[in-house]
Design an enzyme around this catalytic site. Structure first.
Site, PDB file in Angstrom:
ATOM      1  N   GLU A 141      17.824   5.047 -34.813  1.00 30.96           N
ATOM      2  CA  GLU A 141      18.430   5.545 -36.052  1.00 30.96           C
ATOM      3  C   GLU A 141      18.266   4.503 -37.140  1.00 30.96           C
ATOM      4  OE1 GLU A 141      22.511   6.450 -34.944  1.00 30.96           O
ATOM      5  OE2 GLU A 141      21.871   6.613 -32.867  1.00 30.96           O
ATOM      6  N   HIS A 193      20.155   9.854 -37.846  1.00 31.00           N
ATOM      7  CA  HIS A 193      20.450   9.624 -36.420  1.00 31.00           C
ATOM      8  C   HIS A 193      19.376  10.326 -35.574  1.00 31.00           C
ATOM      9  CE1 HIS A 193      22.636   9.852 -32.650  1.00 31.00           C
ATOM     10  NE2 HIS A 193      23.779   9.444 -33.160  1.00 31.00           N
TER      11      HIS A 193
HETATM   12  C1  BG6 Z   1      25.442   6.805 -31.934  1.00 31.56           C
HETATM   13  C2  BG6 Z   1      26.638   5.897 -31.795  1.00 31.56           C
HETATM   14  O1  BG6 Z   1      24.822   6.583 -33.153  1.00 31.56           O
HETATM   15  O2  BG6 Z   1      25.888   8.157 -31.865  1.00 31.56           O
HETATM   16  C3  BG6 Z   1      27.299   6.178 -30.467  1.00 31.56           C
HETATM   17  O3  BG6 Z   1      26.217   4.525 -31.897  1.00 31.56           O
HETATM   18  C4  BG6 Z   1      27.684   7.644 -30.373  1.00 31.56           C
HETATM   19  O4  BG6 Z   1      28.436   5.341 -30.321  1.00 31.56           O
HETATM   20  C5  BG6 Z   1      26.437   8.496 -30.616  1.00 31.56           C
HETATM   21  O5  BG6 Z   1      28.218   7.923 -29.086  1.00 31.56           O
HETATM   22  C6  BG6 Z   1      26.669  10.008 -30.562  1.00 31.56           C
HETATM   23  O6  BG6 Z   1      27.705  10.394 -31.389  1.00 31.56           O
HETATM   24  P1  BG6 Z   1      28.157  11.909 -31.442  1.00 31.56           P
HETATM   25  O7  BG6 Z   1      29.366  11.948 -32.310  1.00 31.56           O
HETATM   26  O8  BG6 Z   1      27.016  12.690 -32.048  1.00 31.56           O
HETATM   27  O9  BG6 Z   1      28.409  12.339 -30.019  1.00 31.56           O
END
Ligand code: BG6
Length: 304
Positions: free
Chosen positions: A275, A172
């Site tokens: 990502e 990510h």
């Molecule tokens: C992204 C998702 O990869 O991560 C989003 O597609 C999400 O929907 C974002 O809001 C952040 O997620 P988190 O749990 O790290 O706040």
């Protein structure tokens, strides 16, 4: 602090001048990797790359100034690892978003130098009573981070059990950009995506991806390379992968950014998540005894 101290990690795995372990605020152990071409930082919690900084370029990864460094808490920025599910758990909303390995304490397995001078660090996580309470399968993950002019992050998912492992996943990556509205992602033209800010509707990408509002898209059967073209920082960040069939583009924009306790109000303008992984229809099934690999390589091309 969970696990071994930086002192004992340095005794076993430090490489003079190139790899050292330190404790960060909050007591989280961190590896610092250095070559003449670039530096990087990796948190042992979550096996999360926090920084990658090639010489002569601005930092490649975004790390929020409001990120929280505390045990079992996701760190906002760098490269969190989402596994064994991407996004909310498919059937149980009480389970953690993006799986449980991004907040787990990983172990150091090995470190070394490549012949070309690149420095690498390998971390490991295996199943435990805590993980089996959330996901009842045995697994062995290794994550290897290699730093040279490029950053290479390789996840290996091994299935030591006798049932198939079905998982979704993502590296990510939060990229630092000069201005998100002056940034375009090239390479996804014509690819189908699920638009998570429009009830998951399936759409096709027309032209390069640009951001002018909350953006949350899972591109399916995506090609293995794309480029983040940053007009303000005058650079192109190359993103190449192997073992990845989905590319996710995410920017929370103003309102959602304000709701996040670990994100500055203006920071949406300077980050873009691109990502790589396997999500939705691109779920991976690892057969008993098999190993699945997900690889990300990223580097900067300056544009004069
Ligand atoms: C992204 C998702 O990869 O991560 C989003 O597609 C999400 O929907 C974002 O809001 C952040 O997620 P988190 O749990 O790290 O706040």
């Amino acid at each position: 602090m969970n696990g071994p101290s930086p002192l004992s990690l340095n005794e076993h795995f430090a490489i003079p001048g190139q790899l050292t372990f330190v404790a960060r605020a909050g007591g989280l152990p961190l590896a610092e990797l250095r070559t003449p071409d670039a530096t990087a930082q990796v948190a042992l919690q979550g096996a999360q790359v926090l920084a990658f900084h090639p010489q002569g370029s601005a930092p490649v990864l975004f790390l929020s100034r409001r990120a929280i460094y505390a045990p079992a808490t996701a760190i906002r920025g760098g490269i969190p690892l989402c596994w064994p599910w991407f996004g909310p758990h498919p059937t149980d909303p009480t389970k953690p978003q993006h799986g449980f390995v991004r907040t787990a304490a990983w172990s150091v397995l090995a470190s070394g130098l490549r012949e070309d001078g690149a420095v690498w660090l390998r971390l490991e996580l295996t199943d435990s009573p805590t993980t089996r309470a959330l996901w009842p399968y045995p697994f062995r993950l290794t994550l290897t981070v290699t730093v040279s002019r490029a950053l290479r992050v390789e996840l290996e998912v091994h299935n030591p059990g006798d049932a198939p492992l079905a998982c979704t996943e993502a590296l990510h990556t939060y990229y630092h950009v000069g201005s998100v509205t002056a940034t375009a992602v090239q390479g996804l033209e014509g690819v189908a995506y699920a638009d998570k800010v429009d009830d998951g509707r399936r759409k096709y990408q027309a032209g390069p991806v640009t951001v002018a509002g909350e953006t949350d898209r899972v591109y399916l059967d995506a090609p293995p390379a794309c480029v983040i073209d940053d007009a303000q920082l005058q650079r192109r960040i190359h993103v190449t992968t192997a073992g990845s069939h989905s590319t996710v583009i995410w920017n929370p924009w103003v309102e959602k950014g304000r709701q996040m306790r670990d994100f500055g109000a203006d920071e949406y303008a300077h980050m873009l998540c691109v990502e790589v992984g396997n999500a939705l229809d691109n779920q991976v099934v690892v057969a008993p005894g098999d190993t699945h690999q997900l690889l990300l390589t990223t580097w900067v091309e300056p544009v004069a």
